[in-house]
Design an enzyme around this catalytic site. Structure first.
Site, PDB file in Angstrom:
ATOM      1  N   THR A 125       0.960  -1.255   0.049  1.00 49.02           N
ATOM      2  CA  THR A 125      -0.072   0.012  -0.042  1.00 49.02           C
ATOM      3  C   THR A 125       0.795   1.281  -0.066  1.00 49.02           C
ATOM      4  O   THR A 125       1.995   1.204   0.432  1.00 49.02           O
ATOM      5  CB  THR A 125      -0.687  -0.086   1.128  1.00 49.02           C
ATOM      6  OG1 THR A 125      -1.371   1.435   1.385  1.00 49.02           O
ATOM      7  CG2 THR A 125      -0.249  -0.493   2.515  1.00 49.02           C
ATOM      8  N   ASP A 126       0.354   2.337  -0.574  1.00 51.96           N
ATOM      9  CA  ASP A 126       1.055   3.756  -0.484  1.00 51.96           C
ATOM     10  C   ASP A 126       1.060   4.057   0.934  1.00 51.96           C
ATOM     11  O   ASP A 126       1.965   4.905   1.243  1.00 51.96           O
ATOM     12  CB  ASP A 126       0.410   4.792  -1.277  1.00 51.96           C
ATOM     13  CG  ASP A 126      -1.083   5.062  -0.818  1.00 51.96           C
ATOM     14  OD1 ASP A 126      -1.543   4.236   0.090  1.00 51.96           O
ATOM     15  OD2 ASP A 126      -1.598   5.984  -1.415  1.00 51.96           O
ATOM     16  N   GLU A 127       0.403   3.579   1.946  1.00 53.56           N
ATOM     17  CA  GLU A 127       0.452   3.851   3.432  1.00 53.56           C
ATOM     18  C   GLU A 127       1.677   3.696   3.919  1.00 53.56           C
ATOM     19  O   GLU A 127       2.191   4.315   4.909  1.00 53.56           O
ATOM     20  CB  GLU A 127      -0.709   3.521   4.221  1.00 53.56           C
ATOM     21  CG  GLU A 127      -1.980   3.793   3.578  1.00 53.56           C
ATOM     22  CD  GLU A 127      -3.165   3.587   4.391  1.00 53.56           C
ATOM     23  OE1 GLU A 127      -2.927   3.509   5.677  1.00 53.56           O
ATOM     24  OE2 GLU A 127      -4.303   3.461   3.890  1.00 53.56           O
ATOM     25  N   TYR A 153      -1.387  -0.395  11.255  1.00 52.60           N
ATOM     26  CA  TYR A 153      -1.848  -1.028   9.958  1.00 52.60           C
ATOM     27  C   TYR A 153      -0.538  -0.785   9.073  1.00 52.60           C
ATOM     28  O   TYR A 153       0.129  -1.771   8.512  1.00 52.60           O
ATOM     29  CB  TYR A 153      -2.901  -0.422   9.344  1.00 52.60           C
ATOM     30  CG  TYR A 153      -3.036  -0.880   7.728  1.00 52.60           C
ATOM     31  CD1 TYR A 153      -3.246  -2.021   7.603  1.00 52.60           C
ATOM     32  CD2 TYR A 153      -3.067   0.142   6.771  1.00 52.60           C
ATOM     33  CE1 TYR A 153      -3.150  -2.465   5.805  1.00 52.60           C
ATOM     34  CE2 TYR A 153      -3.040  -0.086   5.612  1.00 52.60           C
ATOM     35  CZ  TYR A 153      -3.519  -1.388   5.178  1.00 52.60           C
ATOM     36  OH  TYR A 153      -3.143  -1.599   3.769  1.00 52.60           O
ATOM     37  N   LYS A 157       2.357  -3.457   7.360  1.00 51.23           N
ATOM     38  CA  LYS A 157       2.548  -3.547   5.789  1.00 51.23           C
ATOM     39  C   LYS A 157       4.040  -3.108   5.557  1.00 51.23           C
ATOM     40  O   LYS A 157       4.546  -3.877   4.481  1.00 51.23           O
ATOM     41  CB  LYS A 157       1.560  -2.551   5.114  1.00 51.23           C
ATOM     42  CG  LYS A 157       0.094  -3.208   5.242  1.00 51.23           C
ATOM     43  CD  LYS A 157      -0.172  -4.322   4.826  1.00 51.23           C
ATOM     44  CE  LYS A 157      -0.198  -4.571   3.084  1.00 51.23           C
ATOM     45  NZ  LYS A 157      -0.551  -5.806   2.674  1.00 51.23           N
TER      46      LYS A 157
HETATM   47  P1  NAD Z   1     -10.104  -6.840   2.880  1.00 51.76           P
HETATM   48  O1  NAD Z   1      -9.939  -6.449   4.412  1.00 51.76           O
HETATM   49  O2  NAD Z   1     -11.293  -6.504   2.034  1.00 51.76           O
HETATM   50  O3  NAD Z   1      -9.846  -8.274   2.617  1.00 51.76           O
HETATM   51  C1  NAD Z   1      -8.907  -9.033   3.326  1.00 51.76           C
HETATM   52  C2  NAD Z   1      -9.013 -10.465   3.122  1.00 51.76           C
HETATM   53  O4  NAD Z   1      -7.902 -11.263   3.525  1.00 51.76           O
HETATM   54  C3  NAD Z   1     -10.421 -11.189   3.521  1.00 51.76           C
HETATM   55  O5  NAD Z   1     -10.967 -11.878   2.848  1.00 51.76           O
HETATM   56  C4  NAD Z   1      -9.907 -11.974   4.754  1.00 51.76           C
HETATM   57  O6  NAD Z   1     -10.573 -13.121   5.142  1.00 51.76           O
HETATM   58  C5  NAD Z   1      -8.371 -12.327   4.415  1.00 51.76           C
HETATM   59  N1  NAD Z   1      -7.614 -12.835   5.582  1.00 51.76           N
HETATM   60  C6  NAD Z   1      -7.391 -11.949   6.460  1.00 51.76           C
HETATM   61  N2  NAD Z   1      -6.525 -12.497   7.495  1.00 51.76           N
HETATM   62  C7  NAD Z   1      -6.177 -13.674   7.018  1.00 51.76           C
HETATM   63  C8  NAD Z   1      -5.392 -14.588   7.213  1.00 51.76           C
HETATM   64  N3  NAD Z   1      -4.511 -14.698   8.486  1.00 51.76           N
HETATM   65  N4  NAD Z   1      -5.255 -15.643   6.302  1.00 51.76           N
HETATM   66  C9  NAD Z   1      -5.892 -15.694   5.113  1.00 51.76           C
HETATM   67  N5  NAD Z   1      -6.735 -14.760   4.805  1.00 51.76           N
HETATM   68  C10 NAD Z   1      -6.829 -13.820   5.675  1.00 51.76           C
HETATM   69  O7  NAD Z   1      -8.860  -6.228   2.363  1.00 51.76           O
HETATM   70  P2  NAD Z   1      -8.650  -5.463   0.869  1.00 51.76           P
HETATM   71  O8  NAD Z   1      -9.186  -3.894   0.894  1.00 51.76           O
HETATM   72  O9  NAD Z   1      -9.188  -6.431  -0.142  1.00 51.76           O
HETATM   73  O10 NAD Z   1      -6.877  -5.313   0.756  1.00 51.76           O
HETATM   74  C11 NAD Z   1      -6.169  -6.501   0.154  1.00 51.76           C
HETATM   75  C12 NAD Z   1      -4.878  -5.991   0.194  1.00 51.76           C
HETATM   76  O11 NAD Z   1      -4.480  -5.072  -0.647  1.00 51.76           O
HETATM   77  C13 NAD Z   1      -4.158  -5.749   1.573  1.00 51.76           C
HETATM   78  O12 NAD Z   1      -3.027  -6.316   1.678  1.00 51.76           O
HETATM   79  C14 NAD Z   1      -4.103  -4.349   1.734  1.00 51.76           C
HETATM   80  O13 NAD Z   1      -3.146  -3.856   2.692  1.00 51.76           O
HETATM   81  C15 NAD Z   1      -3.923  -3.979   0.312  1.00 51.76           C
HETATM   82  N6  NAD Z   1      -4.223  -2.471  -0.254  1.00 51.76           N
HETATM   83  C16 NAD Z   1      -5.397  -2.086  -0.068  1.00 51.76           C
HETATM   84  C17 NAD Z   1      -6.106  -1.134  -0.259  1.00 51.76           C
HETATM   85  C18 NAD Z   1      -7.571  -0.598  -0.304  1.00 51.76           C
HETATM   86  O14 NAD Z   1      -7.768   0.552  -0.570  1.00 51.76           O
HETATM   87  N7  NAD Z   1      -8.335  -1.402   0.401  1.00 51.76           N
HETATM   88  C19 NAD Z   1      -5.004  -0.180  -0.883  1.00 51.76           C
HETATM   89  C20 NAD Z   1      -3.888  -0.659  -1.131  1.00 51.76           C
HETATM   90  C21 NAD Z   1      -3.401  -1.887  -0.515  1.00 51.76           C
HETATM   91  P1  TYD Z   2     -10.585   4.441   4.778  1.00 49.13           P
HETATM   92  O1  TYD Z   2     -11.515   4.248   3.913  1.00 49.13           O
HETATM   93  O2  TYD Z   2     -10.575   3.997   6.221  1.00 49.13           O
HETATM   94  O3  TYD Z   2      -9.032   4.088   4.178  1.00 49.13           O
HETATM   95  P2  TYD Z   2      -7.532   4.695   4.641  1.00 49.13           P
HETATM   96  O4  TYD Z   2      -7.529   5.161   6.145  1.00 49.13           O
HETATM   97  O5  TYD Z   2      -6.556   3.479   4.623  1.00 49.13           O
HETATM   98  O6  TYD Z   2      -7.159   5.729   3.649  1.00 49.13           O
HETATM   99  O7  TYD Z   2     -10.656   5.913   4.992  1.00 49.13           O
HETATM  100  C1  TYD Z   2     -10.331   6.907   3.977  1.00 49.13           C
HETATM  101  C2  TYD Z   2     -10.397   8.439   4.422  1.00 49.13           C
HETATM  102  O8  TYD Z   2     -11.694   8.586   4.949  1.00 49.13           O
HETATM  103  C3  TYD Z   2      -9.543   8.600   5.434  1.00 49.13           C
HETATM  104  O9  TYD Z   2      -8.860   9.832   5.702  1.00 49.13           O
HETATM  105  C4  TYD Z   2     -10.468   8.295   6.772  1.00 49.13           C
HETATM  106  C5  TYD Z   2     -11.519   8.969   6.428  1.00 49.13           C
HETATM  107  N1  TYD Z   2     -12.866   8.501   6.786  1.00 49.13           N
HETATM  108  C6  TYD Z   2     -13.949   9.331   7.448  1.00 49.13           C
HETATM  109  O10 TYD Z   2     -13.769  10.393   7.376  1.00 49.13           O
HETATM  110  N2  TYD Z   2     -15.050   8.834   7.902  1.00 49.13           N
HETATM  111  C7  TYD Z   2     -15.166   7.350   8.003  1.00 49.13           C
HETATM  112  O11 TYD Z   2     -16.282   6.765   8.644  1.00 49.13           O
HETATM  113  C8  TYD Z   2     -14.248   6.360   7.596  1.00 49.13           C
HETATM  114  C9  TYD Z   2     -14.437   5.021   7.654  1.00 49.13           C
HETATM  115  C10 TYD Z   2     -13.154   7.159   7.007  1.00 49.13           C
END
Ligand code: NAD
Ligand code: TYD
Length: 339
Positions: A125-127, A153, A157
């Site tokens: 992630t970019d985080e 988090y 990562k």
């Molecule tokens: P999500 O929380 O929707 O899904 C996570 C999945 O992983 C779920 O199906 C969960 O059951 C499974 N999981 C959790 N712990 C596990 C374990 N110990 N063993 C096996 N499976 C397990 O997450 P997401 O938003 O789809 O993110 C997926 C990946 O992408 C993550 O690694 C996250 O860091 C990365 N990512 C997410 C975003 C975003 O905007 N959501 C952006 C950049 C990177």
């Molecule tokens: P989120 O979807 O949790 O992603 P991330 O924190 O990984 O970027 O949140 C996106 C942005 O929205 C973040 O700046 C936090 C804000 N946020 C709210 O303002 N209200 C909410 O209820 C949530 C879940 C997030």
């Protein structure tokens, strides 16, 4: 090719599984997922009966199970999406983030070392780069930006990324890493900003905005992220990190107002709530490397992607209504009850 996709019952992993199963019928796709609160078998429903798909329930941190799976299946490629992914949950309960995101990644790498692999891809992630100030719009995250994390988090990562690169250097595991900005689209769990706002607005519930809503996120339609990962595992250079993002920066307030207007609701639903501790101000990806080296460009503009996403939530009420009426209700009360 046989590909193990971990975390494929989650948001991005689920979209990736759909893409791979349909695009490459000659490949075998195995989803390994522990089905935590964020995993949902309904997300995999459209591919469950496909001959090139198999689901295995299991924890990536379970060494015995993972080693057994590698021995049985002899995968060519691992794409690791499995993670605890929500910053707010990492603030209330960091331990599980360390276990899954760091130790789990370590177990997968050990299995690659033991049984061999053509490619291990880490979905990061970019985080991991921390945040950028709001008054410096000229700054972007490049692959050379130092890791500088803010939340448990992002720290977990970043730790995983370092482990992946260490296994490459020390044990020659053929790895790649992608660091993507915030995704949105179908199957997004309704604890994250965009799906939460859509679900609450549809139910005429308050729309919680942290702080002043001025924090900036760089939004990418989930399918574009999945296409980028597909490209990296086939054409990316081993040992390299690729940033993924589409120059789509929006303040949280802009995003919330867009959803409100698309749904024809009132801005009076907005409720400013206590800010997130350590809240990152701005994320912004420079995607020049993946464009230059692999020819990737995002295909979906935010204006179109947000409409498609809202339509998906309107068409799939059952998917998210069953989530928000279940165990998730307890989390919501804890998170927003006294905020
Ligand atoms: P999500 O929380 O929707 O899904 C996570 C999945 O992983 C779920 O199906 C969960 O059951 C499974 N999981 C959790 N712990 C596990 C374990 N110990 N063993 C096996 N499976 C397990 O997450 P997401 O938003 O789809 O993110 C997926 C990946 O992408 C993550 O690694 C996250 O860091 C990365 N990512 C997410 C975003 C975003 O905007 N959501 C952006 C950049 C990177
Ligand atoms: P989120 O979807 O949790 O992603 P991330 O924190 O990984 O970027 O949140 C996106 C942005 O929205 C973040 O700046 C936090 C804000 N946020 C709210 O303002 N209200 C909410 O209820 C949530 C879940 C997030």
């Amino acid at each position: 090719m046989k590909i193990i996709v971990t975390g494929g019952a989650g948001f991005i992993g689920g979209n990736f599984v759909h893409l791979m199963v349909n695009k490459y019928p000659e490949d075998q796709i195995i989803c390994l997922d522990a089905l935590t609160y964020a995993g949902n078998m309904e997300t995999l429903e459209p591919v469950m009966n496909k001959p090139n798909f198999k689901f295995v329930k299991g924890d990536i941190a379970d060494r015995e199970l993972v080693f057994h799976l590698f021995k049985e299946e002899k995968p060519d490629v691992i794409v690791n999406f499995a993670a605890e992914s929500h910053v707010d949950r990492s603030i209330t309960d960091p331990g599980i983030f360390l276990k899954t995101n760091i130790l789990g990644t370590g177990v997968l790498l050990d299995a690659c070392k033991e049984f061999g692999i053509q490619r291990y891809h880490q979905v990061s992630t970019d985080e991991v780069y921390g945040d950028l100030p709001l008054d410096r719009p000229d700054l972007f995250f490049t692959e050379e930006t130092p890791l500088h994390t803010s939340s448990p988090y992002s720290a977990s990562k970043a730790s995983a990324d370092l482990l992946v690169l260490a296994y490459h250097r020390t044990f020659q595991i053929p790895v790649t890493i992608s660091r993507c900005s915030n995704n949105y689209g179908p199957y997004h769990f309704p604890e994250k900003l965009i799906p939460l706002i859509i679900a609450n607005a549809l139910n005429d519930k308050p729309l919680p905005v942290y702080g002043k809503g001025e924090n900036v996120r760089d939004w990418l339609y989930v399918e574009d992220h999945c296409l980028a990962i597909d490209l990296i595992i086939r054409k990316g250079k081993v040992g390299e990190v690729y940033n993924i993002g589409g120059h789509n920066e929006k303040t949280n307030l802009e995003v919330v107002k867009t959803v409100i207007h698309e749904l024809g609701k009132s801005e009076d639903l907005i409720e400013y709530v206590t800010d997130r501790p350590g809240h990152d101000m701005r994320y912004a990806i420079d995607p020049a490397k993946i464009h230059r080296e692999l020819g990737w460009l995002p295909e979906t503009k935010f204006e179109d992607g947000i409409k498609k996403t809202i339509q998906w939530y309107l068409d799939h009420k059952h998917w998210w209504e069953s989530i928000i009426s279940g165990e998730y209700q307890n989390y919501y009360e804890k998170q927003y009850g006294n905020r």
